[in-house]
Write an enzyme that holds these catalytic residues in place. Sequence first.
Site, short mmCIF file in Angstrom:
data_model
loop_
_atom_site.label_atom_id
_atom_site.label_comp_id
_atom_site.label_asym_id
_atom_site.label_seq_id
_atom_site.Cartn_x
_atom_site.Cartn_y
_atom_site.Cartn_z
N LYS A 1 25.10 41.25 43.17
CA LYS A 1 26.94 41.98 42.72
C LYS A 1 26.93 42.68 41.87
O LYS A 1 26.32 42.32 40.34
CB LYS A 1 27.85 40.70 42.63
CG LYS A 1 29.01 40.21 43.88
CD LYS A 1 29.20 39.20 43.47
CE LYS A 1 30.95 39.86 43.69
NZ LYS A 1 32.24 39.08 43.54
O1 G3P Z 1 35.84 37.53 44.62
C1 G3P Z 1 36.58 38.31 43.60
C2 G3P Z 1 37.75 37.43 43.03
O2 G3P Z 1 37.67 35.97 42.35
C3 G3P Z 1 38.95 37.88 41.75
O3 G3P Z 1 39.81 36.59 42.41
O4 G3P Z 1 41.97 36.48 41.69
O5 G3P Z 1 40.91 36.84 40.43
O6 G3P Z 1 41.30 39.06 41.34
P1 G3P Z 1 41.16 37.36 41.57
#
Ligand code: G3P
Length: 214
Positions: free
Chosen positions: A83
């Site tokens: 990533k």
């Molecule tokens: O895959 C990306 C994800 O983990 C981000 O999620 O909920 O932190 O925006 P969030």
Amino acid sequence: MLVFIDTANIDEIKASCQYGYVAGVTTNPSLIAKEKLPPDEILNQICALVDGPVNAEVLAEDTAGMVAEARELVKISPNIVVKIPMTGSGLKAVAILDKEGIKTNVTLIFSANQALLAARSGATYVSPFIGRVDDIGYDGVVIVSQIAQIFDLHNINCQIIAASIRHPRHVTEVALAGADIGTIPFKVLDKMKAHPLTDIGIERFLSDWQKSIK
Ligand code: G3P
């Protein structure tokens, strides 16, 4: 749409893999930081549990540092997808890694234009963050739908991973919008399985059966 699990927690991955629907895993530095094991150990364990792609993120902010980290990460397992954040330095790293045959997932994507550039730089995957767009009052699913349309219209061979999924409705919406993969937290996967009418239906079948054999 394929289902990935968005976690670095080994117990969650073990539990989810038993259902047969998990085709891959995404992690990020925040998710890895929540766990007690060292990052390499976590990634080793995940790769041993999952056959599909296991996404691990670089921490460097410069191109040379990202490329160096990526080359180390792929030594862990052939499953590793690197990533790379959606920055100018990140895209330069993607272009170099693509030539070396290293798979990349350009992360922190918040617009269709960012996704187009990432794909043209050689990204294997792009990750639009749905929930974080919703958080600031816009519609994250629209971005997935725009990316899907653009990739389709122009025959762009790059897969869309809908990320930052917060609830089951996001999953349905990104699947309909054309995401190739949804990366879903453990708690959301759990909620997706459940429906009160399923439980009521089972109870009714069992009680009807009991009545008939009395
Ligand atoms: O895959 C990306 C994800 O983990 C981000 O999620 O909920 O932190 O925006 P969030």
